[in-house]
Design a protein around this motif. Structure first.
Motif, PDB file in Angstrom:
ATOM      1  N   LEU A 105       0.844  -1.209   0.000  1.00 55.21           N
ATOM      2  CA  LEU A 105       0.000   0.000   0.000  1.00 55.21           C
ATOM      3  C   LEU A 105       0.871   1.248   0.000  1.00 55.21           C
ATOM      4  N   ILE A 106       1.921   1.223   0.815  1.00 58.09           N
ATOM      5  CA  ILE A 106       2.776   2.408   0.941  1.00 58.09           C
ATOM      6  C   ILE A 106       3.554   2.644  -0.363  1.00 58.09           C
ATOM      7  N   VAL A 107       4.036   1.557  -0.947  1.00 58.41           N
ATOM      8  CA  VAL A 107       4.768   1.694  -2.216  1.00 58.41           C
ATOM      9  C   VAL A 107       3.861   2.279  -3.298  1.00 58.41           C
ATOM     10  N   SER A 108       2.563   1.955  -3.224  1.00 53.15           N
ATOM     11  CA  SER A 108       1.640   2.470  -4.244  1.00 53.15           C
ATOM     12  C   SER A 108       1.180   3.897  -3.934  1.00 53.15           C
ATOM     13  N   GLY A 109       1.774   4.504  -2.885  1.00 53.19           N
ATOM     14  CA  GLY A 109       1.484   5.913  -2.611  1.00 53.19           C
ATOM     15  C   GLY A 109       0.361   6.143  -1.616  1.00 53.19           C
ATOM     16  N   ARG A 110      -0.169   5.073  -1.032  1.00 49.25           N
ATOM     17  CA  ARG A 110      -1.232   5.251  -0.036  1.00 49.25           C
ATOM     18  C   ARG A 110      -0.646   5.382   1.366  1.00 49.25           C
ATOM     19  N   LYS A 111      -1.479   5.941   2.269  1.00 45.51           N
ATOM     20  CA  LYS A 111      -1.102   5.986   3.684  1.00 45.51           C
ATOM     21  C   LYS A 111      -1.787   4.830   4.403  1.00 45.51           C
ATOM     22  N   VAL A 112      -1.123   4.330   5.440  1.00 40.62           N
ATOM     23  CA  VAL A 112      -1.684   3.190   6.167  1.00 40.62           C
ATOM     24  C   VAL A 112      -1.935   3.532   7.632  1.00 40.62           C
ATOM     25  N   PHE A 113      -3.143   3.222   8.066  1.00 38.64           N
ATOM     26  CA  PHE A 113      -3.544   3.287   9.475  1.00 38.64           C
ATOM     27  C   PHE A 113      -3.531   1.838   9.967  1.00 38.64           C
ATOM     28  N   LEU A 114      -2.526   1.491  10.761  1.00 37.90           N
ATOM     29  CA  LEU A 114      -2.362   0.114  11.236  1.00 37.90           C
ATOM     30  C   LEU A 114      -3.119  -0.042  12.552  1.00 37.90           C
ATOM     31  N   ASP A 115      -4.252  -0.720  12.479  1.00 39.68           N
ATOM     32  CA  ASP A 115      -5.156  -0.792  13.641  1.00 39.68           C
ATOM     33  C   ASP A 115      -5.026  -2.162  14.307  1.00 39.68           C
ATOM     34  N   LEU A 116      -3.909  -2.327  15.032  1.00 42.08           N
ATOM     35  CA  LEU A 116      -3.677  -3.611  15.723  1.00 42.08           C
ATOM     36  C   LEU A 116      -3.867  -3.467  17.234  1.00 42.08           C
ATOM     37  N   LYS A 117      -4.178  -2.280  17.690  1.00 41.44           N
ATOM     38  CA  LYS A 117      -4.518  -2.024  19.103  1.00 41.44           C
ATOM     39  C   LYS A 117      -3.543  -2.690  20.073  1.00 41.44           C
ATOM     40  N   TYR A 118      -2.295  -2.237  20.008  1.00 43.14           N
ATOM     41  CA  TYR A 118      -1.253  -2.803  20.879  1.00 43.14           C
ATOM     42  C   TYR A 118      -1.607  -2.608  22.353  1.00 43.14           C
ATOM     43  N   HIS A 119      -1.367  -3.657  23.135  1.00 44.73           N
ATOM     44  CA  HIS A 119      -1.626  -3.618  24.582  1.00 44.73           C
ATOM     45  C   HIS A 119      -0.732  -4.681  25.219  1.00 44.73           C
ATOM     46  N   ASP A 120       0.430  -4.256  25.726  1.00 42.80           N
ATOM     47  CA  ASP A 120       1.384  -5.223  26.292  1.00 42.80           C
ATOM     48  C   ASP A 120       2.322  -4.437  27.206  1.00 42.80           C
TER      49      ASP A 120
END
Ligand code: C5P
Length: 235
Positions: A52-67
């Motif tokens: 996605l990033i290589v194709s020029g899009r922005k990424v919202f990574l929604d993995l909700k880290y909790h550790d």
């Protein structure tokens, strides 16, 4: 933000990179930012983010880290390395975890935004009580929201209803990302409290997340354009 496309995040809640790419191609230039959540990430791993990033899009990574703080900071560094634009952590991980996450993001110097999830919208007052939290959901949202911002988070994920409370209590100096948004008339049974894009922006949302209304539309680009028009009503 004069271009409403900067406010729209399309959720890629699908099980394969091929399905995701099909949606991205169909949306075309109606959106720049895509949310990759635990389903797609678990299925396809970081390559889908890189593509996605290589194709020029922005990424919202929604993995909700909790550790523990060390583990979350390490994951944030990896996300920054991938070139992710924004990611989520659980505010209930506590101040030390939030501080570790935001310091890791700052050290990466990549402009990565750390957003905190306060109380999942699937929980009500009774559910909170069962996990040992007395009081109303909205008070817990405000408590965790204030904590997250004090510990360096750039913003919060919240429903539109909570967004107006957060703006009233905590001000305008942070980002709010609001899911649960539907163009007028669309209905999806599992979204308990939905609002229109116009209402979400009016409530104080900086960005809105829209999944199925766009991804399952016969013409995703047309649907996205309709949503952009509704965002613009409040610009
Ligand atoms: O319902 P829709 O397909 O538009 O959902 C898009 C995204 O918004 C989903 O990935 C879901 O995780 C998120 N969402 C949420 N809270 C809600 C509704 C949706 O976080 N109340």
């Amino acid at each position: 933000m004069h271009d409403p496309r900067q406010r729209l995040i399309v959720a890629l809640d699908v099980s394969s990179a091929a399905a995701a790419q099909k949606i991205v191609a169909a949306v075309g230039d109606s959106a720049f930012t895509y949310k990759v959540g635990m389903q797609l990430y678990t299925a396809e791993g970081p390559q889908v983010v890189r593509d996605l990033i290589v194709s020029g899009r922005k990424v919202f990574l929604d993995l909700k880290y909790h550790d523990i703080p060390n583990t979350v900071a390490a994951a944030v560094r990896e996300a920054a390395q991938l070139g992710v634009h924004m990611l989520t952590v659980h505010a209930s991980g506590g101040g030390k975890m939030l501080r570790a996450a935001t310091e890791a993001a700052a050290a990466a110097n990549s402009g990565l935004l750390v957003l905190a999830v306060t109380v999942l919208t699937s929980l009500d007052d009774n559910d909170l009580e069962r996990v040992g939290v007395r009081g109303r959901v909205v008070d817990q949202v405000l408590r965790l929201g204030a904590l997250a911002l004090a510990d360096g988070c750039h913003g919060l994920v919240s429903s539109a209803h909570e967004a107006s409370e957060l703006r009233k209590e905590l001000g305008n100096d942070f980002v709010i990302v609001t899911p649960g948004v539907r163009p007028e008339g669309a209905g999806y049974g599992d979204q308990v409290r939905v609002v229109t894009p116009t209402e979400a922006i009016a409530a104080g949302a900086t960005y809105i997340v829209v999944g199925r209304p766009i991804t399952e539309a016969a013409d995703p680009a047309e649907e996205a354009r309709e949503i952009l028009g509704l965002i613009s009503l409040r610009e």
